[in-house]
Motif scaffolding. Sequence first.
Motif, PDB file in Angstrom:
ATOM      1  N   PHE A   1       6.450  -9.779  -5.119  1.00 50.39           N
ATOM      2  CA  PHE A   1       7.328  -9.115  -6.081  1.00 50.39           C
ATOM      3  C   PHE A   1       6.773  -9.209  -7.497  1.00 50.39           C
ATOM      4  N   SER A   2       6.092 -10.293  -7.813  1.00 47.43           N
ATOM      5  CA  SER A   2       5.453 -10.406  -9.125  1.00 47.43           C
ATOM      6  C   SER A   2       4.358  -9.353  -9.287  1.00 47.43           C
ATOM      7  N   VAL A   3       3.581  -9.139  -8.229  1.00 43.49           N
ATOM      8  CA  VAL A   3       2.531  -8.116  -8.267  1.00 43.49           C
ATOM      9  C   VAL A   3       3.158  -6.737  -8.500  1.00 43.49           C
ATOM     10  N   LEU A   4       4.313  -6.513  -7.906  1.00 41.42           N
ATOM     11  CA  LEU A   4       5.011  -5.227  -8.074  1.00 41.42           C
ATOM     12  C   LEU A   4       5.860  -5.194  -9.355  1.00 41.42           C
TER      13      LEU A   4
ATOM     14  N   GLU B   1       0.809  -1.218   0.000  1.00 40.64           N
ATOM     15  CA  GLU B   1       0.000   0.000   0.000  1.00 40.64           C
ATOM     16  C   GLU B   1       0.841   1.268   0.000  1.00 40.64           C
ATOM     17  N   SER B   2       2.047   1.200   0.502  1.00 42.33           N
ATOM     18  CA  SER B   2       2.905   2.382   0.475  1.00 42.33           C
ATOM     19  C   SER B   2       3.628   2.514  -0.863  1.00 42.33           C
ATOM     20  N   SER B   3       3.575   1.474  -1.687  1.00 38.79           N
ATOM     21  CA  SER B   3       4.313   1.462  -2.946  1.00 38.79           C
ATOM     22  C   SER B   3       3.443   1.629  -4.177  1.00 38.79           C
ATOM     23  N   VAL B   4       2.161   1.391  -4.052  1.00 34.84           N
ATOM     24  CA  VAL B   4       1.273   1.365  -5.207  1.00 34.84           C
ATOM     25  C   VAL B   4       0.138   2.352  -4.997  1.00 34.84           C
ATOM     26  N   ILE B   5      -0.152   3.105  -6.023  1.00 33.39           N
ATOM     27  CA  ILE B   5      -1.282   4.033  -5.967  1.00 33.39           C
ATOM     28  C   ILE B   5      -2.503   3.303  -6.516  1.00 33.39           C
TER      29      ILE B   5
END
Length: 135
Positions: free
Chosen positions: A129-132, A64-68
């Motif tokens: 990590f795949s999601v990111l 949540e802190s990495s993805v908008i």
Amino acid sequence: MTITDSALASNFADVAKNEWYFNSVNVLSEKGYIPQEMIANGNFEPNKPITREEICSLVMNAYESSVIGSVATGNLDRFVDSGEIAEYAKGSVDKAVTLHVIKGVTDKSFQPKALATRAQAATILKRFFSVLNMA
């Protein structure tokens, strides 16, 4: 997501600066990834095993802190033990299931209080990590 070493004193009474995990624990704490419910009287309890719901909370707080943007929820009803998920972890577990970061132990059981095995932790991190798009 950028994570740099902590230059501060320990955020926890039981995490000494000379411990190999000092920077990891304190950086995650400084970034707000560690839920307050995982902290007992100012202690991180670094040698305590982690539960499936706790690892979801850590991973999804980082997400949540990495993805908008938001993640749809509503995937917990299929688990007969969804009522056992701690209130603080419900949103994180729901989002982790939605994003396929974690699955139930079976199709109908999540087992939130079960300890995560190393194999489960590795799989959760790989999926995260795949999601990111970092895997």
